[in-house]
Enzyme design. Structure first.
Site, PDB file in Angstrom:
ATOM      1  N   TYR A 121       1.158  -1.258   0.275  1.00 41.70           N
ATOM      2  CA  TYR A 121      -0.042   0.312  -0.286  1.00 41.70           C
ATOM      3  C   TYR A 121       0.863   0.827   0.094  1.00 41.70           C
ATOM      4  O   TYR A 121       1.388   1.417   1.510  1.00 41.70           O
ATOM      5  CB  TYR A 121      -1.209   0.345   1.291  1.00 41.70           C
ATOM      6  CG  TYR A 121      -1.566  -1.450   1.401  1.00 41.70           C
ATOM      7  CD1 TYR A 121      -2.316  -2.151   0.537  1.00 41.70           C
ATOM      8  CD2 TYR A 121      -2.398  -1.709   2.791  1.00 41.70           C
ATOM      9  CE1 TYR A 121      -3.183  -3.117   1.078  1.00 41.70           C
ATOM     10  CE2 TYR A 121      -3.247  -2.381   2.435  1.00 41.70           C
ATOM     11  CZ  TYR A 121      -3.489  -3.250   1.906  1.00 41.70           C
ATOM     12  OH  TYR A 121      -4.605  -3.987   1.772  1.00 41.70           O
ATOM     13  N   GLY A 144     -19.271  -1.220  -2.325  1.00 40.17           N
ATOM     14  CA  GLY A 144     -20.186  -0.201  -3.184  1.00 40.17           C
ATOM     15  C   GLY A 144     -20.695  -0.980  -4.291  1.00 40.17           C
ATOM     16  O   GLY A 144     -22.038  -1.450  -4.179  1.00 40.17           O
TER      17      GLY A 144
END
Length: 279
Positions: free
Chosen positions: A59, A207
């Site tokens: 990351y 989502g």
């Protein structure tokens, strides 16, 4: 929730943690525009009672780990989990790399960035088709034996790979994609339940998976809650071994996610949400 906590090795953590992938720049590459704000999110999570933070050396790469180290250092009250086994490039690709020498190098980098002598939970990020899986897993076990890591976890594995890994090392957690709208890894969750292994679902409130699931929207309306909060509440009810790690770069979104622990779903609502998802 039937049980708010879970034991990872000899550490007991609250089952709702924090995923630190979004603390980085766009496409999870480079530093965020405001590093102070990113550190504030980590600090606020800990102040709010979060004691499980999940990150990875890829990351940034390295950025998320560095910011966590700068924000909270080696906080003995917080279990920080990180991962190794993926390379990055400027195009944002995620490239599996499980070479034992690489893993041994990366654990030293992670220790430095996280400002600790021992990584609480070290996870193999993704099996590498070019490296023997058992060799990679054995390396993680050796790092545990050497005291560089306390517990070993896996990510993005099949049930067969989990079984293979358990022949070589005690597996504390498995981190696979799973949420109310995506149940493709249900067999891995069931295996974790059987063995008492923590199951950390990544993309727990994605989502694309949640939007359009009518049952989620209906239950959210009934509780005056967001669909993301209901998706998290369902995960916490779904299994006592599930440890969701919703990620955000916003203190407001962090607070909203944590409010999911205050939502009490009825048995009928849990069943309705369970039936609504893909299997």
């Amino acid at each position: 929730m039937t049980d708010r906590t879970f034991d990872i090795g000899d550490r007991t953590v609250d089952r709702l943690g924090f995923g630190a992938m979004r603390l980085t720049g766009e496409d999870i590459i480079g530093a965020p525009d405001d590093e102070d704000a990113a550190r504030e999110v980590v600090e606020h999570a800990v102040e709010a009672g979060v004691d499980l933070i999940d990150t990875a050396d890829s990351y940034g790469p390295g950025v998320s780990e560095r910011l966590i180290g700068e924000a909270i250092g080696d906080d003995e009250d917080v279990l920080v989990a990180t991962k190794a086994g993926l390379l990055r490039n400027r195009e944002g690709d995620w490239l599996p790399h499980g070479d034992p020498d690489y893993i041994r190098n990366q654990v030293l980098c992670s220790l430095d960035r996280l400002r600790t002598d021992t990584i609480d939970l070290y996870q193999f990020h993704r099996p590498d088709p070019d490296t023997d899986f058992e060799e990679s897993v054995t390396t993680f076990g050796e790092l545990k034996d050497e005291g560089l890591v306390s517990e070993v976890g896996l990510s993005n594995v099949s049930v067969e790979q989990l079984e293979t890994a358990r022949d070589h090392v005690e597996v504390a957690t498995v981190q696979n994609r799973y949420n109310v709208g995506d149940r493709e890894e249900s067999d891995v969750l069931e295996a974790c339940e059987e063995y008492g292994i923590g199951f950390i679902p990544w993309a727990p409130i994605n989502g694309d998976d949640i939007d359009g699931v009518d049952a989620v929207e209906k239950v959210a309306d009934d509780h005056d809650a967001t669909t993301r909060q209901i998706a998290l509440a369902w995960l916490l009810e779904r299994s006592d071994v599930i440890l969701p790690i919703p990620g955000t770069s916003s203190v407001d979104h962090l607070e909203s996610n944590l409010e999911a622990t205050e939502i009490s779903l009825s048995d009928e609502e849990v069943e309705r949400l369970t039936d609504a998802g893909s299997n």
